[in-house]
Design a protein around this motif. Structure first.
Motif, PDB file in Angstrom:
ATOM      1  N   SER A  13       0.811  -1.217   0.000  1.00  0.00           N
ATOM      2  CA  SER A  13       0.000   0.000   0.000  1.00  0.00           C
ATOM      3  C   SER A  13       0.848   1.272   0.000  1.00  0.00           C
ATOM      4  O   SER A  13       0.577   2.198  -0.755  1.00  0.00           O
ATOM      5  CB  SER A  13      -0.972   0.037   1.181  1.00  0.00           C
ATOM      6  N   TRP A  14       1.914   1.307   0.792  1.00  0.00           N
ATOM      7  CA  TRP A  14       2.671   2.553   0.880  1.00  0.00           C
ATOM      8  C   TRP A  14       3.642   2.690  -0.296  1.00  0.00           C
ATOM      9  O   TRP A  14       3.793   3.774  -0.848  1.00  0.00           O
ATOM     10  CB  TRP A  14       3.378   2.634   2.229  1.00  0.00           C
ATOM     11  N   ASN A  89      16.243  -8.460   1.540  1.00  0.00           N
ATOM     12  CA  ASN A  89      15.947  -7.938   0.201  1.00  0.00           C
ATOM     13  C   ASN A  89      17.096  -7.094  -0.331  1.00  0.00           C
ATOM     14  O   ASN A  89      17.489  -7.226  -1.491  1.00  0.00           O
ATOM     15  CB  ASN A  89      14.656  -7.113   0.228  1.00  0.00           C
ATOM     16  N   ASN A 138       0.917   9.372   7.573  1.00  0.00           N
ATOM     17  CA  ASN A 138       0.793   9.008   6.163  1.00  0.00           C
ATOM     18  C   ASN A 138       0.040   7.698   5.958  1.00  0.00           C
ATOM     19  O   ASN A 138       0.621   6.693   5.528  1.00  0.00           O
ATOM     20  CB  ASN A 138       2.191   8.927   5.517  1.00  0.00           C
ATOM     21  N   ALA A 140      -1.732   5.329   3.931  1.00  0.00           N
ATOM     22  CA  ALA A 140      -1.577   5.240   2.475  1.00  0.00           C
ATOM     23  C   ALA A 140      -2.871   5.536   1.711  1.00  0.00           C
ATOM     24  O   ALA A 140      -2.867   6.303   0.745  1.00  0.00           O
ATOM     25  CB  ALA A 140      -1.044   3.857   2.107  1.00  0.00           C
ATOM     26  N   GLU A 282       3.628  -3.494  11.787  1.00  0.00           N
ATOM     27  CA  GLU A 282       5.049  -3.508  12.160  1.00  0.00           C
ATOM     28  C   GLU A 282       5.282  -3.563  13.671  1.00  0.00           C
ATOM     29  O   GLU A 282       6.272  -4.111  14.147  1.00  0.00           O
ATOM     30  CB  GLU A 282       5.756  -2.266  11.593  1.00  0.00           C
TER      31      GLU A 282
HETATM   32  N1  LIG Z   1       0.562   1.554   4.577  1.00  0.00           N
HETATM   33  C1  LIG Z   1       0.809   2.728   5.094  1.00  0.00           C
HETATM   34  O1  LIG Z   1      -0.120   3.525   5.278  1.00  0.00           O
HETATM   35  C2  LIG Z   1       2.208   3.118   5.480  1.00  0.00           C
HETATM   36  C3  LIG Z   1       2.491   4.464   5.640  1.00  0.00           C
HETATM   37  C4  LIG Z   1       3.774   4.843   6.030  1.00  0.00           C
HETATM   38  C5  LIG Z   1       4.742   3.880   6.239  1.00  0.00           C
HETATM   39  N2  LIG Z   1       4.444   2.569   6.060  1.00  0.00           N
HETATM   40  C6  LIG Z   1       5.515   1.606   6.256  1.00  0.00           C
HETATM   41  O2  LIG Z   1       5.949   1.174   4.972  1.00  0.00           O
HETATM   42  C7  LIG Z   1       6.456  -0.164   5.052  1.00  0.00           C
HETATM   43  C8  LIG Z   1       5.765  -1.003   3.989  1.00  0.00           C
HETATM   44  O3  LIG Z   1       4.406  -1.023   4.352  1.00  0.00           O
HETATM   45  P1  LIG Z   1       3.196  -1.241   3.344  1.00  0.00           P
HETATM   46  O4  LIG Z   1       2.042  -0.568   3.956  1.00  0.00           O
HETATM   47  O5  LIG Z   1       3.507  -0.912   1.964  1.00  0.00           O
HETATM   48  O6  LIG Z   1       3.042  -2.803   3.575  1.00  0.00           O
HETATM   49  P2  LIG Z   1       2.070  -3.808   2.844  1.00  0.00           P
HETATM   50  O7  LIG Z   1       1.782  -4.876   3.813  1.00  0.00           O
HETATM   51  O8  LIG Z   1       0.928  -3.058   2.240  1.00  0.00           O
HETATM   52  O9  LIG Z   1       2.972  -4.336   1.646  1.00  0.00           O
HETATM   53  C9  LIG Z   1       4.235  -4.824   1.829  1.00  0.00           C
HETATM   54  C10 LIG Z   1       4.853  -5.112   0.477  1.00  0.00           C
HETATM   55  O10 LIG Z   1       6.067  -5.794   0.674  1.00  0.00           O
HETATM   56  C11 LIG Z   1       5.978  -7.066   0.102  1.00  0.00           C
HETATM   57  N3  LIG Z   1       6.616  -7.984   1.012  1.00  0.00           N
HETATM   58  C12 LIG Z   1       6.137  -8.524   2.135  1.00  0.00           C
HETATM   59  N4  LIG Z   1       7.056  -9.349   2.686  1.00  0.00           N
HETATM   60  C13 LIG Z   1       8.110  -9.290   1.865  1.00  0.00           C
HETATM   61  C14 LIG Z   1       9.354  -9.928   1.853  1.00  0.00           C
HETATM   62  N5  LIG Z   1       9.698 -10.789   2.801  1.00  0.00           N
HETATM   63  N6  LIG Z   1      10.181  -9.645   0.838  1.00  0.00           N
HETATM   64  C15 LIG Z   1       9.847  -8.778  -0.148  1.00  0.00           C
HETATM   65  N7  LIG Z   1       8.678  -8.165  -0.181  1.00  0.00           N
HETATM   66  C16 LIG Z   1       7.825  -8.417   0.805  1.00  0.00           C
HETATM   67  C17 LIG Z   1       4.514  -7.391  -0.100  1.00  0.00           C
HETATM   68  O11 LIG Z   1       4.339  -8.277  -1.179  1.00  0.00           O
HETATM   69  C18 LIG Z   1       3.980  -6.006  -0.393  1.00  0.00           C
HETATM   70  O12 LIG Z   1       4.201  -5.683  -1.745  1.00  0.00           O
HETATM   71  C19 LIG Z   1       6.189  -0.630   6.494  1.00  0.00           C
HETATM   72  O13 LIG Z   1       7.348  -0.490   7.252  1.00  0.00           O
HETATM   73  C20 LIG Z   1       5.132   0.360   7.002  1.00  0.00           C
HETATM   74  O14 LIG Z   1       5.224   0.562   8.403  1.00  0.00           O
HETATM   75  C21 LIG Z   1       3.202   2.162   5.679  1.00  0.00           C
END
Ligand SMILES: NC(=O)c1ccc[n+]([C@@H]2O[C@H](COP(=O)([O-])OP(=O)(O)OC[C@H]3O[C@@H](n4cnc5c(N)ncnc54)[C@H](O)[C@@H]3O)[C@@H](O)[C@H]2O)c1
Ligand SMILES: O=P(O)(O)OC[C@H](O)CO
Length: 333
Positions: A13-14, A89, A138, A140, A282
């Motif tokens: 999502s982010w 990764n 933020n 998403a 997280e």
């Molecule tokens: N979603 C939000 O609103 C938001 C906002 C700010 C910060 N964040 C932070 O951003 C980071 C990513 O969050 P997100 O919301 O995009 O998460 P998400 O759960 O929506 O997506 C995570 C992504 O990473 C991939 N993924 C999961 N495990 C993996 C692995 N082992 N190897 C490679 N790829 C993997 C998934 O396929 C997916 O594409 C987190 O640390 C979160 O705290 C999220």
């Protein structure tokens, strides 16, 4: 340097939302998705149906499941995978020399107790001033729907932060710069743990006084840890501190708050994990690394302590609440 070509690695999502922001700011953005069908949907249908259903993605945002293709020619690389998977990764990706590396992840690594920017600099073998972090209130989906939002781009190198700021400014998204990377990262990691506690309180049935108490005392313990690690205390009064804490602790869109609510209603950790459909909360892991960091630095973090025990030691959320309110009384500061 005007950043023209950006790679975003991680299409959750982010990652997808931040890729949209940078594309809307006029940059050519390539998004790396683990699964080819996600990459295909982003490039051909301009949508990520798994994470942002119904959101039209811009034409200058394309996607691939090949990291080499995504990284080709990138002047900035945005890292958008969950915290605990970042190291493994990173070790698989060949990052372009000289590129600014940008961490979106909000966590502290289990075992090493490192912040994400420290992990990035270590694995990529770059100086810490090549690494930036984005942190703020933020959620998403709100940003993907172009609701007005501010954030902080923190980097020790102010010029790199300014380049990223220009590459991420749109009519709905307003980034500020900061050189306090430690404070911004700790604000983002710790608020997830405090949001779990707020969710637990809501799940039990407690109201807004309890919520405000946890937010305010959560900010106090976050700032204590931050200052012990060298952060600027003023950062915690800003978007990456109070701003993110309020948004995450209050919003039904927060995965961490929602996860805590499930625990507060009596679900087990496994049941709550199953119900989040693979999306990352997280704080469930970071509560342990942040607690260990606090112990290492002799910092008192009572809310983080009980969240860790609820998640990993079987403490009942009601017992956790009783423990917190029953602590020895003392001055506010
Ligand atoms: N979603 C939000 O609103 C938001 C906002 C700010 C910060 N964040 C932070 O951003 C980071 C990513 O969050 P997100 O919301 O995009 O998460 P998400 O759960 O929506 O997506 C995570 C992504 O990473 C991939 N993924 C999961 N495990 C993996 C692995 N082992 N190897 C490679 N790829 C993997 C998934 O396929 C997916 O594409 C987190 O640390 C979160 O705290 C999220
Ligand atoms: O959904 P959460 O709980 O991971 O929170 C998302 C963002 O970090 C809010 O700023």
């Amino acid at each position: 340097m005007a950043l023209a070509r950006i790679a975003v690695l991680g299409a959750g999502s982010w990652g997808t939302t931040y890729a949209k922001v940078m594309a809307d700011a006029g940059r050519d953005v390539v998004l790396w998705a683990r699964r080819p069908e996600v990459a295909e949907a982003v490039t051909r249908q301009h949508e990520n149906p798994d994470y942002l259903p119904g959101v039209r993605l811009p034409d200058n945002l394309t996607s691939t499941s090949d990291p080499v293709e995504a990284l080709d020619g990138a002047e900035a690389v945005v890292l958008a995978v969950p915290s605990q998977s970042l190291r493994v990764n990173l070790s698989r990706w060949r990052l372009p020399a000289g590129a600014t590396l940008v961490s979106l992840a909000k966590g502290v690594e289990l075992g090493t107790l490192k912040r994400m920017s420290e992990v990035v600099a270590e694995v990529a073998g770059v100086p810490s001033n090549h690494v930036a972090v984005v942190s703020g209130p933020n959620l998403a989906m709100e940003i993907a729907r172009e609701q007005p939002t501010a954030t902080v781009i923190a980097c020790e190198d102010h010029d790199r932060a300014v380049d990223l700021q220009h590459a991420s400014t749109t009519g709905y998204f307003r980034p500020y710069t900061n050189t306090d990377v430690i404070g911004c990262e700790l604000g983002g990691a710790c608020k997830n743990v405090i949001a779990l506690s707020c969710g637990m309180a809501a799940g039990i049935g407690f109201g807004d006084n309890t919520l405000a108490t946890l937010i305010t005392r959560g900010l106090a313990e976050t700032a204590r840890l931050g200052m012990a690690l060298g952060a600027d205390p003023m950062t915690f009064a800003g978007l990456a501190g109070l701003g993110d804490l309020v948004a995450t602790c209050s919003s039904p869109l927060s995965r961490n708050r929602t996860f805590g609510e499930r625990l507060g209603r009596g679900q087990s950790l496994a049941e709550a994990q199953q119900a989040t459909h693979g999306q990352v909360a997280e704080g469930v892991k970071s509560c342990s690394s942040i607690r260990a960091l606090a112990v290492r630095h002799g910092v008192d973090m009572p809310i983080t302590e009980v969240v860790h025990r609820v998640c990993h030691d079987g403490l009942d959320p009601r017992e956790a609440g009783a423990e917190l309110i029953g602590r020895k009384v003392r001055p506010e500061r």
